[in-house]
Design a protein around this motif. Structure first.
Motif, short mmCIF file in Angstrom:
data_model
loop_
_atom_site.label_atom_id
_atom_site.label_comp_id
_atom_site.label_asym_id
_atom_site.label_seq_id
_atom_site.Cartn_x
_atom_site.Cartn_y
_atom_site.Cartn_z
N ASP A 28 37.96 33.88 33.03
CA ASP A 28 39.10 34.81 33.08
C ASP A 28 38.68 36.22 32.67
O ASP A 28 39.16 37.21 33.23
CB ASP A 28 40.23 34.30 32.17
CG ASP A 28 41.04 33.20 32.84
OD1 ASP A 28 40.99 33.10 34.08
OD2 ASP A 28 41.72 32.43 32.13
N THR A 29 37.78 36.28 31.70
CA THR A 29 37.30 37.59 31.25
C THR A 29 36.52 38.28 32.36
O THR A 29 36.69 39.48 32.62
CB THR A 29 36.42 37.41 29.98
OG1 THR A 29 37.23 36.77 29.01
CG2 THR A 29 35.91 38.73 29.46
N ILE A 30 35.67 37.49 33.02
CA ILE A 30 34.90 38.04 34.15
C ILE A 30 35.86 38.49 35.25
O ILE A 30 35.71 39.58 35.84
CB ILE A 30 33.91 36.98 34.68
CG1 ILE A 30 32.77 36.75 33.70
CG2 ILE A 30 33.38 37.34 36.07
CD1 ILE A 30 31.72 37.85 33.62
N ALA A 31 36.87 37.67 35.52
CA ALA A 31 37.83 38.00 36.58
C ALA A 31 38.52 39.34 36.27
O ALA A 31 38.68 40.19 37.14
CB ALA A 31 38.86 36.89 36.70
N LYS A 32 38.87 39.50 35.00
CA LYS A 32 39.56 40.72 34.59
C LYS A 32 38.64 41.94 34.75
O LYS A 32 39.01 42.97 35.31
CB LYS A 32 39.95 40.55 33.12
CG LYS A 32 40.94 41.54 32.62
CD LYS A 32 41.50 41.02 31.29
CE LYS A 32 41.98 42.18 30.46
NZ LYS A 32 42.09 41.82 29.04
N LYS A 33 37.41 41.77 34.29
CA LYS A 33 36.47 42.89 34.32
C LYS A 33 36.11 43.30 35.75
O LYS A 33 35.96 44.48 36.04
CB LYS A 33 35.21 42.50 33.55
CG LYS A 33 34.17 43.61 33.46
CD LYS A 33 33.14 43.32 32.38
CE LYS A 33 32.07 44.41 32.36
NZ LYS A 33 31.06 44.15 31.35
N TYR A 34 35.98 42.32 36.63
CA TYR A 34 35.52 42.62 38.00
C TYR A 34 36.62 42.53 39.04
O TYR A 34 36.35 42.57 40.23
CB TYR A 34 34.38 41.67 38.38
CG TYR A 34 33.09 41.97 37.67
CD1 TYR A 34 32.15 42.82 38.25
CD2 TYR A 34 32.82 41.43 36.43
CE1 TYR A 34 30.96 43.09 37.61
CE2 TYR A 34 31.63 41.70 35.77
CZ TYR A 34 30.70 42.53 36.36
OH TYR A 34 29.51 42.81 35.72
N ASN A 35 37.84 42.33 38.57
CA ASN A 35 38.96 42.29 39.52
C ASN A 35 38.93 41.11 40.47
O ASN A 35 39.36 41.22 41.62
CB ASN A 35 38.95 43.60 40.32
CG ASN A 35 40.33 44.15 40.44
OD1 ASN A 35 41.29 43.51 39.98
ND2 ASN A 35 40.47 45.30 41.07
N HIS A 36 38.40 39.99 40.02
CA HIS A 36 38.43 38.79 40.86
C HIS A 36 39.68 38.00 40.52
O HIS A 36 40.30 38.20 39.48
CB HIS A 36 37.22 37.89 40.58
CG HIS A 36 35.90 38.55 40.85
ND1 HIS A 36 35.64 39.21 42.02
CD2 HIS A 36 34.78 38.65 40.09
CE1 HIS A 36 34.41 39.70 41.98
NE2 HIS A 36 33.87 39.38 40.82
N GLN A 37 40.01 37.07 41.41
CA GLN A 37 41.13 36.17 41.12
C GLN A 37 40.66 34.74 41.19
O GLN A 37 40.30 34.25 42.25
CB GLN A 37 42.24 36.40 42.13
CG GLN A 37 43.06 37.62 41.78
CD GLN A 37 44.23 37.74 42.72
OE1 GLN A 37 44.06 37.69 43.93
NE2 GLN A 37 45.41 37.87 42.16
#
Ligand code: IPM
Ligand code: MG
Length: 373
Positions: A28-37
């Protein structure tokens, strides 16, 4: 612009849920940082699934896995089945069925060592320097899936080991490709002095080697490989081997890392790939927030690599290395000064979000550290 992925999550038994929760937090942190879903759908597997549905891998779980972009899996196993060799349904059957149904023919197990953890390994530190191995274990063939029988009088039994050249060739190509990206060394482990299947592996691998002229091929008997892993582990780069030899050697190789709690794995094939820590369900630690989440978090990193998100994956690996080198470790690594499972997850996220300074000074980290002296 980020990407969108649907992930089937099978936390499974024992510490599975504890470590998978942290892996999701990091994703989730990676998703937030890189705008992934990333979206997660949870499903039952293992002893938990047997208790609730009578089956270790219910059809609904399998359907979900097939319809997802990847599977993140925790662990299966419960002591009540280990003590009963006659149990008709076993949690492990769920795992074998998942591998077969998803066609996961290659199991990839990287073994990395960390200088600050050399003392945890029973192997002498000087032998651990530069150890960086990737084991490619064939996962849907051989003795695991051959014909099995027990005679009517119960006095004899058989398990057959069969391989087809195509089963060998597809994993061999993957292993060679990986070796090309690494140190360009591939060791085929077999028992070609005794087994027909091993001789087929050798012939097939020698043929495929011609497609990869930059990769140096070594052949080693499995008994010798078991010894070489202990006396000179840094000689290995990519190890390619059949199902059962790979099962045994990968547990052996894990002692080089110092803790089973550090080793991730990827199982890939033609369909949905599965990512799981190599450790088991460790039921005694379930729900206590003491399990090591690193292997699960690193498995999530392998999943990101599989999605082509290499930078994101490498950020996770760097964050895990940072926790280890700063002694932010769980009880398996430091039984006295240990941090909780959830704290390690939080620290990895803090590192990824560049909140390290805050993180290490945060009073609650101290509070969540063990106070056993
Ligand atoms: C592994 C495990 C499994 C295997 C068991 C649980 C069936 O040991 O993934 O290495 O033998 O493959
Ligand atoms: Mg095993």
């Amino acid at each position: 612009m980020g990407i969108q992925k649907q992930i089937a999550v099978l936390p499974g038994d024992g510490i599975g849920p504890d470590v998978i929760n942290q892996a999701i937090r990091v994703l989730d942190t990676i998703a937030k940082k890189y705008n992934h879903q990333f979206s997660y759908q949870f499903a039952l597997m293992g002893a938990d699934a047997i208790d609730k549905t009578g089956e270790p891998l219910p059809q609904a779980t399998l359907d979900l896995c097939k319809a997802s972009d990847a599977v993140l899996f925790g662990a299966v196993g419960h002591p009540k089945y280990d003590q009963d060799p006659n149990a008709k349904v076993r949690p492990e059957q769920g795992l074998l069925k998942l591998r077969k149904e998803l066609g996961l023919f290659a199991n990839i197990r990287p073994v990395t060592t960390y200088p600050t953890l050399y003392h945890l390994s029973p192997i002498k530190s000087n032998l651990l320097e530069h150890v960086d191995i990737e084991i490619f274990r064939e996962l849907t063939g051989g003795i695991y899936f051959g014909k099995k029988e027990t005679s009517i009088d119960g006095k004899s039994a058989l398990d057959t080991c069969t391989y087809h050249v195509d089963e060998i060739a597809r994993i061999a190509r993957l292993a060679f490709k990986r070796a090309e990206e690494r140190k360009r060394k591939l060791t085929l482990v077999d028992k070609a002095n005794v087994l027909e299947t091993s001789r087929l592996w050798r012939r097939t691998v020698n043929e495929i080697a011609k497609e990869f002229p930059d990769v140096e091929v070594f052949q080693m008997y499995v008994d010798n490989a078991a010894m070489q892993l202990i006396i000179n582990p840094s000689q290995f780069d990519v190890i390619l081997t059949e199902n059962m030899f790979g099962d045994i050697l990968s547990d052996e190789a894990s002692v080089l890392a110092g803790s089973l709690g550090l080793l991730p794995s990827a199982s890939i094939g033609n369909g949905t790939a599965v990512f799981e820590p190599i450790h088991g369900s460790y039921p005694q630690a379930a729900g206590k927030d003491i399990a090591n989440p690193s292997a699960a978090i690193l498995s999530a990193a392998m999943m990101l690599d599989h999605f082509g998100l290499h930078q994101e994956a490498s950020e996770i690996r760097t964050a895990i290395e940072w926790t280890i080198s700063n002694s932010f470790v769980t009880k398996d690594i430091d039984p006295i000064n240990f941090y909780f499972t959830s704290t390690i997850g939080e620290l990895v996220c803090d590192f990824i979000m560049n909140r390290v300074e805050d993180a290490i000074h945060k009073a609650n980290i101290q509070l969540r550290k063990s106070t056993i002296i």
